[in-house]
Design a protein around this motif. Structure first.
Motif, PDB file in Angstrom:
ATOM      1  N   HIS A  61     -71.537 -37.011 -24.588  1.00  0.00           N
ATOM      2  CA  HIS A  61     -72.332 -37.412 -25.755  1.00  0.00           C
ATOM      3  C   HIS A  61     -73.799 -37.058 -25.563  1.00  0.00           C
ATOM      4  N   THR A  85     -68.390 -32.012 -29.007  1.00  0.00           N
ATOM      5  CA  THR A  85     -68.091 -32.154 -30.434  1.00  0.00           C
ATOM      6  C   THR A  85     -69.263 -31.600 -31.259  1.00  0.00           C
ATOM      7  N   TYR A 138     -61.619 -34.628 -31.884  1.00  0.00           N
ATOM      8  CA  TYR A 138     -60.902 -35.723 -31.237  1.00  0.00           C
ATOM      9  C   TYR A 138     -59.398 -35.464 -31.244  1.00  0.00           C
ATOM     10  N   ARG A 153     -61.558 -37.511 -26.730  1.00  0.00           N
ATOM     11  CA  ARG A 153     -61.035 -38.693 -27.420  1.00  0.00           C
ATOM     12  C   ARG A 153     -62.207 -39.568 -27.832  1.00  0.00           C
ATOM     13  N   ASN A 154     -62.096 -40.200 -28.994  1.00  0.00           N
ATOM     14  CA  ASN A 154     -63.208 -40.993 -29.490  1.00  0.00           C
ATOM     15  C   ASN A 154     -63.580 -42.109 -28.513  1.00  0.00           C
ATOM     16  N   GLY A 156     -66.332 -44.158 -29.305  1.00  0.00           N
ATOM     17  CA  GLY A 156     -66.908 -45.227 -30.123  1.00  0.00           C
ATOM     18  C   GLY A 156     -68.291 -45.707 -29.694  1.00  0.00           C
ATOM     19  N   ALA A 162     -67.485 -39.025 -26.797  1.00  0.00           N
ATOM     20  CA  ALA A 162     -66.098 -38.816 -26.395  1.00  0.00           C
ATOM     21  C   ALA A 162     -65.847 -39.236 -24.956  1.00  0.00           C
ATOM     22  N   LEU A 191     -68.607 -46.534 -36.618  1.00  0.00           N
ATOM     23  CA  LEU A 191     -67.680 -45.770 -35.781  1.00  0.00           C
ATOM     24  C   LEU A 191     -66.360 -46.500 -35.562  1.00  0.00           C
ATOM     25  N   ASN A 192     -65.333 -45.709 -35.283  1.00  0.00           N
ATOM     26  CA  ASN A 192     -64.071 -46.294 -34.845  1.00  0.00           C
ATOM     27  C   ASN A 192     -64.246 -46.858 -33.442  1.00  0.00           C
ATOM     28  N   GLU A 195     -60.816 -45.184 -28.274  1.00  0.00           N
ATOM     29  CA  GLU A 195     -59.376 -45.064 -28.003  1.00  0.00           C
ATOM     30  C   GLU A 195     -59.140 -45.538 -26.571  1.00  0.00           C
ATOM     31  N   SER A 290     -67.092 -37.916 -38.154  1.00  0.00           N
ATOM     32  CA  SER A 290     -67.213 -38.743 -36.950  1.00  0.00           C
ATOM     33  C   SER A 290     -67.173 -40.245 -37.237  1.00  0.00           C
ATOM     34  N   ASN A 292     -65.925 -44.058 -39.044  1.00  0.00           N
ATOM     35  CA  ASN A 292     -64.697 -44.827 -39.283  1.00  0.00           C
ATOM     36  C   ASN A 292     -64.267 -44.623 -40.741  1.00  0.00           C
TER      37      ASN A 292
END
Ligand SMILES: [Zn+2]
Ligand SMILES: [Zn+2]
Length: 464
Positions: A61, A85, A138, A153-154, A156, A162, A191-192, A195, A290, A292
């Protein structure tokens, strides 16, 4: 696979992990050490490996403690691919340009002692950015080389952030290692949530809040709404020292919600007085992928989650100075710790009046003006002036961009059987997290600087 810890081992900053896998030489992150002067020397020191020998750099990131030494790596001979990303690529460019500007400014101030030579300049940043491919999506595996695959992978944590799973075909079998990057806390507005960790032979994991839990986001939002509404009702200003990335955008989102819920008059002036936060907000608007699902839906419906009726972005210095005249307004400016930037002027103007509120929403290091005000100082020194503290002071701790201890344990629980190496934490936090993991039957070690480990495939024992 052979893993060597080149940074953020025994401390939070300077993330840099070297991996030899499938006969390739890979780096995950190349961040800056931040904080004291000794750390400044660490930044200039030898990397411990030959930059020209690295073929691939995977970036988790855009925070400076993860990307801040990339231009230096390039300056010292790295010519490989940098993969991340699309959102991280754009944010990293902004962050690195700002870092180059700050270093140039520091060098001008400190040139008498000859010790503050910039690590790199704007040209080096441009050179580095040419190598960055913002192609990672992702959960979509990328074939990096024969027998070498990476899946972002996210995490968050911030926009584009990631965790990275690397799978490498070794003579002993398929090896799997995951790098957590920085993990976000749940219930963030945009954001989500992260994961969970995938199954792996080894996990390299952050431990920033390994010994602490946060106040919940919901409670923090309620507290934020209360103190902001009360201050505006009495005609005072709300002054928020804020970080430009993510925190500023989260706050815009919460303020817009306050207007929609009629907790704040739509006519309230809200000033984002930070050129970097303004640029970051523009980048956010370009990366709906990016967010949610709720935020993405808002974008799809043409509703901008950051658009407040009274919002004014003040890029120019003159517009910033004009804010000395406003009342009953919300002013957000950097830096988050009031160690520099425009916030210092707003503090000088707003601290002496008991009607105003100074609202701290992030971490404040010892020795900074923010820390002194939070700790109850009656007066502070800002830009050579002694300023009395009469304004109300409030700290909201639950807006952290990092997972807390329970969330870290939960994230790692799905990597049962993996060897876990803890990085990116002060000693006490990392040790506390390791102990909690061991109590839960997981194998956890606090990583030591420049130590290496051989990671064997299929959960066979690793050797230190
Ligand atoms: Zn971060
Ligand atoms: Zn970090």
């Amino acid at each position: 696979m052979r893993l060597t810890f080149r940074g953020a081992a025994g401390g939070v900053t300077g993330s840099c992990h070297e991996l030899e896998a499938a006969s390739r030489h890979v780096l995950v992150d190349c961040g800056m050490f931040q904080g004291s002067r000794r750390l400044a020397e660490d930044n200039a020191a030898d990397f411990g490996f030959d930059p020209a020998a690295i073929e691939l750099l995977l970036l988790t990131h855009a925070h400076l403690d993860h990307c801040g030494r990339i231009p230096l790596l390039v300056k010292r001979g790295f010519r490989g691919r940098i993969i991340t990303t699309a959102a991280t690529r754009d944010l990293a460019e902004l962050v690195l340009q700002d870092a180059a500007d700050l270093q140039a400014e520091d060098a001008r101030h400190h040139n008498h002692d000859g010790n503050e030579a910039p690590l790199y300049d704007a040209n080096d940043v441009a050179q580095a950015m040419r190598l960055v491919e913002g192609t990672a999506r992702y959960d979509t595996p990328l074939e990096l080389a024969p027998g070498l695959r990476a899946t972002f992978r996210n995490a968050g944590h911030i926009l584009g952030s990631a965790s990275i799973l690397i799978e490498a075909q070794e003579p002993s079998g398929l090896g799997r290692i995951v790098f957590s990057g920085d993990l976000g806390n749940r219930n963030k507005p945009l954001l989500n949530p992260p994961e969970p960790a995938p199954a792996a032979d080894a996990v390299v994991m952050e431990s920033t809040y390994g010994d602490r839990n946060h106040r919940s986001v919901a409670d923090s939002v309620r507290q934020f709404q209360q103190v902001v509404a009360a201050t505006l009702a009495r005609g005072g200003n709300v002054v928020i020292p804020t970080f430009a990335l993510e925190r500023a955008q989260d706050l815009l989102y919460y303020l817009r919600e306050m207007v929609e819920q009629k907790l704040m008059p739509a006519s309230t002036g809200v000033y984002l007085d930070s050129p970097m936060a303004i640029s970051a907000t523009e980048i956010f608007r370009h990366h709906p992928e990016s967010f949610n699902p709720e935020t993405r839906e808002q974008f799809a419906e043409g509703r901008d989650p950051f658009a407040l009726p009274g919002l004014q972005m003040t890029r120019e210095r003159q517009a910033s100075v004009a804010l000395n005249q406003v009342h009953g307004a919300v002013i957000m400016a950097g830096s988050g710790m009031a160690a520099g930037g425009r916030i210092r002027h707003h503090l000088i103007h707003n601290l002496p009046d008991a009607n105003n509120l100074i609202l701290f929403v992030g971490y404040a290091a010892t020795g900074t003006a923010a820390r002194q005000i939070i700790d109850g100082a009656r007066e502070v020194r800002l830009l050579g002036e002694t300023v009395p503290v009469r304004a109300q002071v409030c700290t909201i701790g639950g807006f952290s961009a990092h997972a807390d201890r329970d969330e870290l344990l939960q994230w790692a629980a799905s990597a049962a059987g993996a060897r876990i190496y803890l990085v990116h934490g002060e000693g006490a936090a990392a040790r506390a997290l390791a102990e909690a993991m061991i109590r839960r039957g997981q194998s956890a070690t606090v990583a030591a600087a420049d130590a290496f480990v051989n990671i064997a495939a299929a959960n066979t024992a690793a050797r230190t």
